[in-house]
Design an enzyme around this catalytic site. Structure first.
Site, PDB file in Angstrom:
ATOM      1  N   GLY A  71      34.921  18.007  62.214  1.00  0.00           N
ATOM      2  CA  GLY A  71      36.152  18.801  62.112  1.00  0.00           C
ATOM      3  C   GLY A  71      36.701  19.315  63.426  1.00  0.00           C
ATOM      4  N   THR A  72      36.187  18.832  64.551  1.00  0.00           N
ATOM      5  CA  THR A  72      36.711  19.326  65.844  1.00  0.00           C
ATOM      6  C   THR A  72      38.203  19.014  65.991  1.00  0.00           C
ATOM      7  OG1 THR A  72      35.928  17.295  66.890  1.00  0.00           O
ATOM      8  CG2 THR A  72      34.565  19.250  67.198  1.00  0.00           C
ATOM      9  N   GLY A  73      38.579  17.790  65.588  1.00  0.00           N
ATOM     10  CA  GLY A  73      39.978  17.376  65.756  1.00  0.00           C
ATOM     11  C   GLY A  73      40.915  18.214  64.897  1.00  0.00           C
ATOM     12  N   CYS A  74      40.523  18.451  63.639  1.00  0.00           N
ATOM     13  CA  CYS A  74      41.356  19.250  62.721  1.00  0.00           C
ATOM     14  C   CYS A  74      41.504  20.668  63.272  1.00  0.00           C
ATOM     15  CB  CYS A  74      40.702  19.337  61.343  1.00  0.00           C
ATOM     16  SG  CYS A  74      40.370  17.756  60.570  1.00  0.00           S
ATOM     17  N   THR A  76      29.838  18.383  65.302  1.00  0.00           N
ATOM     18  CA  THR A  76      31.243  18.288  65.719  1.00  0.00           C
ATOM     19  C   THR A  76      32.148  17.844  64.563  1.00  0.00           C
ATOM     20  OG1 THR A  76      30.817  16.046  66.466  1.00  0.00           O
ATOM     21  CG2 THR A  76      30.757  17.789  68.154  1.00  0.00           C
ATOM     22  N   LYS A 134      42.934  13.281  73.143  1.00  0.00           N
ATOM     23  CA  LYS A 134      41.725  14.102  73.217  1.00  0.00           C
ATOM     24  C   LYS A 134      40.560  13.303  73.777  1.00  0.00           C
ATOM     25  CE  LYS A 134      42.228  14.593  68.853  1.00  0.00           C
ATOM     26  NZ  LYS A 134      42.141  14.913  67.419  1.00  0.00           N
TER      27      LYS A 134
HETATM   28  N1  LIG Z   1      30.879  17.623  72.751  1.00  0.00           N
HETATM   29  C1  LIG Z   1      31.960  18.336  73.015  1.00  0.00           C
HETATM   30  N2  LIG Z   1      31.901  19.424  73.835  1.00  0.00           N
HETATM   31  C2  LIG Z   1      33.001  20.151  74.110  1.00  0.00           C
HETATM   32  N3  LIG Z   1      34.234  19.856  73.608  1.00  0.00           N
HETATM   33  C3  LIG Z   1      34.369  18.796  72.797  1.00  0.00           C
HETATM   34  C4  LIG Z   1      33.250  17.980  72.447  1.00  0.00           C
HETATM   35  N4  LIG Z   1      33.677  17.001  71.607  1.00  0.00           N
HETATM   36  C5  LIG Z   1      35.002  17.196  71.424  1.00  0.00           C
HETATM   37  N5  LIG Z   1      35.440  18.264  72.152  1.00  0.00           N
HETATM   38  C6  LIG Z   1      36.800  18.811  72.159  1.00  0.00           C
HETATM   39  O1  LIG Z   1      37.171  18.950  70.794  1.00  0.00           O
HETATM   40  C7  LIG Z   1      38.551  18.628  70.605  1.00  0.00           C
HETATM   41  C8  LIG Z   1      38.662  17.478  69.605  1.00  0.00           C
HETATM   42  O2  LIG Z   1      38.357  16.285  70.292  1.00  0.00           O
HETATM   43  P1  LIG Z   1      37.841  14.941  69.645  1.00  0.00           P
HETATM   44  O3  LIG Z   1      38.161  13.852  70.588  1.00  0.00           O
HETATM   45  O4  LIG Z   1      36.428  15.122  69.220  1.00  0.00           O
HETATM   46  O5  LIG Z   1      38.752  14.861  68.382  1.00  0.00           O
HETATM   47  P2  LIG Z   1      38.540  14.053  67.066  1.00  0.00           P
HETATM   48  O6  LIG Z   1      37.727  12.836  67.326  1.00  0.00           O
HETATM   49  O7  LIG Z   1      39.854  13.901  66.425  1.00  0.00           O
HETATM   50  O8  LIG Z   1      37.706  15.024  66.205  1.00  0.00           O
HETATM   51  P3  LIG Z   1      37.024  14.641  64.841  1.00  0.00           P
HETATM   52  O9  LIG Z   1      35.659  14.279  65.259  1.00  0.00           O
HETATM   53  O10 LIG Z   1      37.096  15.894  64.075  1.00  0.00           O
HETATM   54  O11 LIG Z   1      37.777  13.514  64.229  1.00  0.00           O
HETATM   55  C9  LIG Z   1      39.090  18.300  72.002  1.00  0.00           C
HETATM   56  O12 LIG Z   1      39.639  19.463  72.579  1.00  0.00           O
HETATM   57  C10 LIG Z   1      37.835  17.879  72.762  1.00  0.00           C
HETATM   58  O13 LIG Z   1      38.016  18.094  74.150  1.00  0.00           O
HETATM   59  C1  LIG Z   2      39.847  15.878  54.601  1.00  0.00           C
HETATM   60  C2  LIG Z   2      39.460  15.473  55.978  1.00  0.00           C
HETATM   61  N1  LIG Z   2      40.373  15.470  56.968  1.00  0.00           N
HETATM   62  C3  LIG Z   2      40.006  15.119  58.221  1.00  0.00           C
HETATM   63  C4  LIG Z   2      38.707  14.751  58.517  1.00  0.00           C
HETATM   64  C5  LIG Z   2      38.338  14.325  59.922  1.00  0.00           C
HETATM   65  O1  LIG Z   2      37.324  15.092  60.465  1.00  0.00           O
HETATM   66  P1  LIG Z   2      36.000  14.420  61.079  1.00  0.00           P
HETATM   67  O2  LIG Z   2      36.436  13.224  61.872  1.00  0.00           O
HETATM   68  O3  LIG Z   2      35.391  15.472  61.926  1.00  0.00           O
HETATM   69  O4  LIG Z   2      35.135  14.034  59.912  1.00  0.00           O
HETATM   70  C6  LIG Z   2      37.785  14.765  57.464  1.00  0.00           C
HETATM   71  N2  LIG Z   2      36.516  14.427  57.653  1.00  0.00           N
HETATM   72  N3  LIG Z   2      38.182  15.129  56.218  1.00  0.00           N
END
Ligand SMILES: Nc1ncnc2c1ncn2[C@@H]1O[C@H](COP(=O)(O)OP(=O)(O)OP(=O)(O)O)[C@@H](O)[C@H]1O
Ligand SMILES: Cc1ncc(COP(=O)(O)O)c(N)n1
Length: 267
Positions: A210-213, A208, A175
């Site tokens: 929880g975007t990854g989840c 942002t 990602k």
């Molecule tokens: N600022 C942004 N604008 C548009 N899309 C985004 C943005 N940030 C992340 N994304 C999208 O969100 C999804 C998750 O990407 P990201 O790399 O942020 O994951 P992550 O780091 O695991 O998330 P988290 O922050 O929840 O741990 C991907 O599809 C990415 O392209």
């Molecule tokens: C229980 C749980 N699972 C996953 C994430 C990661 O999400 P983020 O990196 O956006 O905090 C989180 N914060 N909490």
């Protein structure tokens, strides 16, 4: 009619933006019946993680058993797995129940920097769970930890994706949220043969959490309906794009994404 059903094995986020809560909301929005096996309860809000309370391995085992022996999920997602014992258990159960549609989101740290996976558990993730994954969805820092490679350019991303595929994951999505800032965000999919990029406009926002989840849950939901990985990622990218763009805007820190935005834009 078969009702598509998905199981998430992850941590609870009291703030509702990530973890189990993000997964269930996403499953529901995409018309999928969601089930849960909780690894840990976390106390979180938009400012950070105030507490992590892991459940026992026995408690996790029984939850998964209850679901597996009666409810037959069509796809399974893992998120926060916390320690090596839980990773080992989940790997054994995935094999025992012949679960082929496994989506592994290798959650390591929360947005605020707090650890959600013990350092010594990384090896178990690589050797036990990764080889069972139909899809693995690391962000750039997670892909760096899993491969030991530095990722800056697209070529680096491709090399890391190849390595994760060699380690046993059938499909790898790296990602782009943590990429060097630009106008777009690109996620790279590798199926062992071809690369495919999923690109959207980058939104300038701090909301942002929880975007990854959410993204991995949307992929899981679509796979539970029988979609191909490429089709599932296409829908998931639209889902997360809408959820980030139509921000909810509450909380003093990193606010949650908007899980109902995708359906609002379609209907
Ligand atoms: N600022 C942004 N604008 C548009 N899309 C985004 C943005 N940030 C992340 N994304 C999208 O969100 C999804 C998750 O990407 P990201 O790399 O942020 O994951 P992550 O780091 O695991 O998330 P988290 O922050 O929840 O741990 C991907 O599809 C990415 O392209
Ligand atoms: C229980 C749980 N699972 C996953 C994430 C990661 O999400 P983020 O990196 O956006 O905090 C989180 N914060 N909490």
């Amino acid at each position: 009619m078969t009702v598509p059903r998905a199981l998430t094995i992850a941590g609870s986020d009291s703030g509702g933006g990530a973890g189990i809560q993000a997964d269930l909301k996403t499953f529901q929005e995409l018309g999928v019946f969601g089930m849960t096996a909780i690894t840990a309860v976390t106390a979180q809000n938009t400012l950070g993680v105030q507490g992590v309370y892991p459940l026992s391995v026995e408690a996790l085992k029984t939850q998964i058993q209850s679901i597996a022996t009666d409810l037959n999920p069509h796809a399974i997602k893992t998120g926060m797995l916390f320690n090596a014992e839980m990773i080992q258990l989940v790997s054994e159960q995935v094999r025992e129940y012949n679960w082929e549609n496994l989506i592994v989101d290798p959650v390591m740290v929360a947005k605020g920097g707090q650890s959600l996976l013990l350092e010594e558990a990384v090896e178990a993730l690589i050797t036990s769970l990764l080889p069972l994954a139909k899809v693995i969805t690391p962000n750039i820092p997670e892909a760096e930890v899993l491969t030991g490679m530095k990722i800056v350019t697209l070529d680096h991303k491709k090399a890391a994706a190849k390595k994760l595929h060699q380690l046993g994951a059938q499909h790898v999505i790296i990602k782009g949220g943590h990429d060097i800032l630009g106008d777009t965000v690109s996620d790279l999919l590798y199926d062992g043969q071809y690369f495919e990029e999923f690109t959207g406009p980058r939104k300038e926002t701090k909301h942002t959490h929880g975007t990854g989840c959410t993204y991995a849950a949307a992929i899981t939901a679509e796979i539970s309906k029988g979609r191909s990985v490429s089709e599932a990622v296409t829908t998931a990218k639209s889902f997360i794009q809408a959820a980030i763009e139509e921000e909810l805007g509450f909380g003093s820190g990193h606010g949650p994404t908007n899980h109902w935005a995708f359906n609002k834009t379609r209907f």
